[in-house]
Design a protein around this motif. Structure first.
Motif, PDB file in Angstrom:
ATOM      1  N   GLU A  55     -27.212 -24.643  13.427  1.00 24.60           N
ATOM      2  CA  GLU A  55     -26.668 -24.328  14.750  1.00 24.60           C
ATOM      3  C   GLU A  55     -26.007 -22.951  14.750  1.00 24.60           C
ATOM      4  OE1 GLU A  55     -26.030 -24.880  18.707  1.00 24.60           O
ATOM      5  OE2 GLU A  55     -27.060 -26.312  17.418  1.00 24.60           O
ATOM      6  N   THR A  56     -25.194 -22.652  13.749  1.00 26.90           N
ATOM      7  CA  THR A  56     -24.502 -21.369  13.657  1.00 26.90           C
ATOM      8  C   THR A  56     -25.495 -20.219  13.588  1.00 26.90           C
ATOM      9  OG1 THR A  56     -22.624 -22.414  12.554  1.00 26.90           O
ATOM     10  CG2 THR A  56     -22.849 -20.031  12.286  1.00 26.90           C
ATOM     11  N   ALA A  57     -26.607 -20.415  12.862  1.00 27.81           N
ATOM     12  CA  ALA A  57     -27.627 -19.361  12.723  1.00 27.81           C
ATOM     13  C   ALA A  57     -28.556 -19.286  13.933  1.00 27.81           C
ATOM     14  CB  ALA A  57     -28.441 -19.588  11.452  1.00 27.81           C
ATOM     15  N   GLY A  58     -28.441 -20.235  14.843  1.00 18.12           N
ATOM     16  CA  GLY A  58     -29.299 -20.240  16.031  1.00 18.12           C
ATOM     17  C   GLY A  58     -30.747 -20.595  15.729  1.00 18.12           C
ATOM     18  N   LEU A  59     -30.970 -21.393  14.694  1.00 14.49           N
ATOM     19  CA  LEU A  59     -32.321 -21.760  14.254  1.00 14.49           C
ATOM     20  C   LEU A  59     -32.740 -23.127  14.797  1.00 14.49           C
ATOM     21  CD1 LEU A  59     -32.104 -20.629  10.530  1.00 14.49           C
ATOM     22  CD2 LEU A  59     -33.327 -19.479  12.385  1.00 14.49           C
ATOM     23  N   ARG A  60     -32.613 -23.340  16.078  1.00 14.98           N
ATOM     24  CA  ARG A  60     -32.923 -24.650  16.646  1.00 14.98           C
ATOM     25  C   ARG A  60     -34.422 -24.910  16.746  1.00 14.98           C
ATOM     26  NH1 ARG A  60     -29.063 -27.627  18.446  1.00 14.98           N
ATOM     27  NH2 ARG A  60     -30.200 -28.495  20.198  1.00 14.98           N
ATOM     28  N   ASP A  61     -35.253 -23.932  16.405  1.00 15.64           N
ATOM     29  CA  ASP A  61     -36.711 -24.107  16.504  1.00 15.64           C
ATOM     30  C   ASP A  61     -37.360 -24.347  15.146  1.00 15.64           C
ATOM     31  OD1 ASP A  61     -36.215 -21.563  15.523  1.00 15.64           O
ATOM     32  OD2 ASP A  61     -37.832 -20.629  16.650  1.00 15.64           O
ATOM     33  N   ILE A  62     -36.593 -24.800  14.167  1.00 16.04           N
ATOM     34  CA  ILE A  62     -37.148 -25.071  12.844  1.00 16.04           C
ATOM     35  C   ILE A  62     -37.386 -26.570  12.674  1.00 16.04           C
ATOM     36  CG2 ILE A  62     -36.062 -23.076  11.760  1.00 16.04           C
ATOM     37  CD1 ILE A  62     -34.305 -25.668  10.547  1.00 16.04           C
ATOM     38  N   ALA A  63     -38.143 -26.910  11.645  1.00 13.54           N
ATOM     39  CA  ALA A  63     -38.309 -28.309  11.247  1.00 13.54           C
ATOM     40  C   ALA A  63     -37.521 -28.497   9.952  1.00 13.54           C
ATOM     41  CB  ALA A  63     -39.779 -28.626  11.020  1.00 13.54           C
ATOM     42  N   LEU A  64     -36.914 -29.645   9.775  1.00 10.43           N
ATOM     43  CA  LEU A  64     -36.149 -29.963   8.571  1.00 10.43           C
ATOM     44  C   LEU A  64     -36.767 -31.192   7.931  1.00 10.43           C
ATOM     45  CD1 LEU A  64     -33.705 -29.417   6.765  1.00 10.43           C
ATOM     46  CD2 LEU A  64     -32.339 -30.783   8.337  1.00 10.43           C
ATOM     47  N   ILE A  65     -37.202 -31.050   6.661  1.00 10.97           N
ATOM     48  CA  ILE A  65     -37.941 -32.116   5.983  1.00 10.97           C
ATOM     49  C   ILE A  65     -37.276 -32.399   4.637  1.00 10.97           C
ATOM     50  CG2 ILE A  65     -40.183 -32.739   4.990  1.00 10.97           C
ATOM     51  CD1 ILE A  65     -41.012 -30.398   7.183  1.00 10.97           C
ATOM     52  N   SER A  66     -37.052 -33.684   4.364  1.00  5.38           N
ATOM     53  CA  SER A  66     -36.363 -34.069   3.137  1.00  5.38           C
ATOM     54  C   SER A  66     -36.596 -35.546   2.861  1.00  5.38           C
ATOM     55  CB  SER A  66     -34.865 -33.800   3.306  1.00  5.38           C
ATOM     56  OG  SER A  66     -34.149 -34.288   2.215  1.00  5.38           O
ATOM     57  N   ASN A  67     -36.136 -35.991   1.711  1.00  9.02           N
ATOM     58  CA  ASN A  67     -36.105 -37.420   1.431  1.00  9.02           C
ATOM     59  C   ASN A  67     -34.720 -37.984   1.694  1.00  9.02           C
ATOM     60  OD1 ASN A  67     -38.710 -38.292   0.711  1.00  9.02           O
ATOM     61  ND2 ASN A  67     -38.556 -37.114  -1.152  1.00  9.02           N
ATOM     62  N   GLY A  68     -33.802 -37.138   2.128  1.00 11.91           N
ATOM     63  CA  GLY A  68     -32.461 -37.577   2.473  1.00 11.91           C
ATOM     64  C   GLY A  68     -32.448 -38.310   3.801  1.00 11.91           C
ATOM     65  N   ARG A  69     -31.282 -38.784   4.183  1.00 10.05           N
ATOM     66  CA  ARG A  69     -31.115 -39.495   5.451  1.00 10.05           C
ATOM     67  C   ARG A  69     -30.462 -38.566   6.458  1.00 10.05           C
ATOM     68  NH1 ARG A  69     -27.333 -43.534   5.018  1.00 10.05           N
ATOM     69  NH2 ARG A  69     -26.557 -42.672   3.084  1.00 10.05           N
TER      70      ARG A  69
END
Length: 181
Positions: free
Chosen positions: A88-102
């Protein structure tokens, strides 16, 4: 009296905030939550980090660009929440976030968790395609070849084999599911 459990894909409901995806990155399925559904299909190049803290540092240092997919390869089962403040701080709201975390169900953007073992073979700048309409998540790399070429005892900087705990838990869950049929 036999009780039967019926599993319903929550994505079948129009108001659902979850979608189950399958594909070359997650043959056994993964969970997508949050918004971002209007970008379909979504194609992004990957930016890989070992842990959530590394991804946060990468965002803060400007190493993540708009439209990329952040892949966190060695997440444990803790809920990941700090990364959203950095995004949010970096203004990167158009990215995808992928992980095995919750992730929290209220996460913004394309957020995909519980991907499986193949995530450790994703490399920077692979092309990832997320096709929500067709319930697909695919990567342009040959994950099987990378797995076969990888050293058997890969370690990450915090000292544990990536995904070892997750793989053990998933094997137990798969065995329990198979025995219930």
């Amino acid at each position: 009296m036999n009780a039967q459990t019926r599993i319903i894909d929550p994505a079948a409901f129009s108001s659902s905030n979850f979608v189950i995806l399958h594909g070359s990155l997650s043959p056994e399925g993964c969970v997508m939550t949050g918004g971002g559904f209007e970008r379909d299909p979504h194609e992004a190049r990957t930016r890989v980090f070992a842990m959530e803290s590394d991804a946060i540092a990468g965002i803060e240092q400007g190493r993540v660009a708009h439209g990329e997919a952040i892949v966190i390869a060695a997440a444990d089962d803790a809920e990941m929440s700090a990364i959203f403040a950095a995004i949010e701080t970096a203004g990167l709201r158009d990215i995808a976030l992928i992980s095995n975390g919750r992730f929290a169900p209220s996460s913004n953007g394309i957020v995909i968790g519980h991907v499986g073992k193949a995530i450790r073979y994703v490399q920077n700048f692979d092309t990832l395609t997320i096709d929500i309409k067709n319930r697909r998540i695919d990567i342009d790399a040959d994950i099987v070849a990378r797995r076969n070429d990888a050293p058997r005892e890969t370690k990450v900087k915090n000292g544990f084999a990536p995904m070892g705990k997750y793989a053990a838990l998933m094997a137990e869950a798969a065995a329990a599911e198979a025995s219930s049929y």
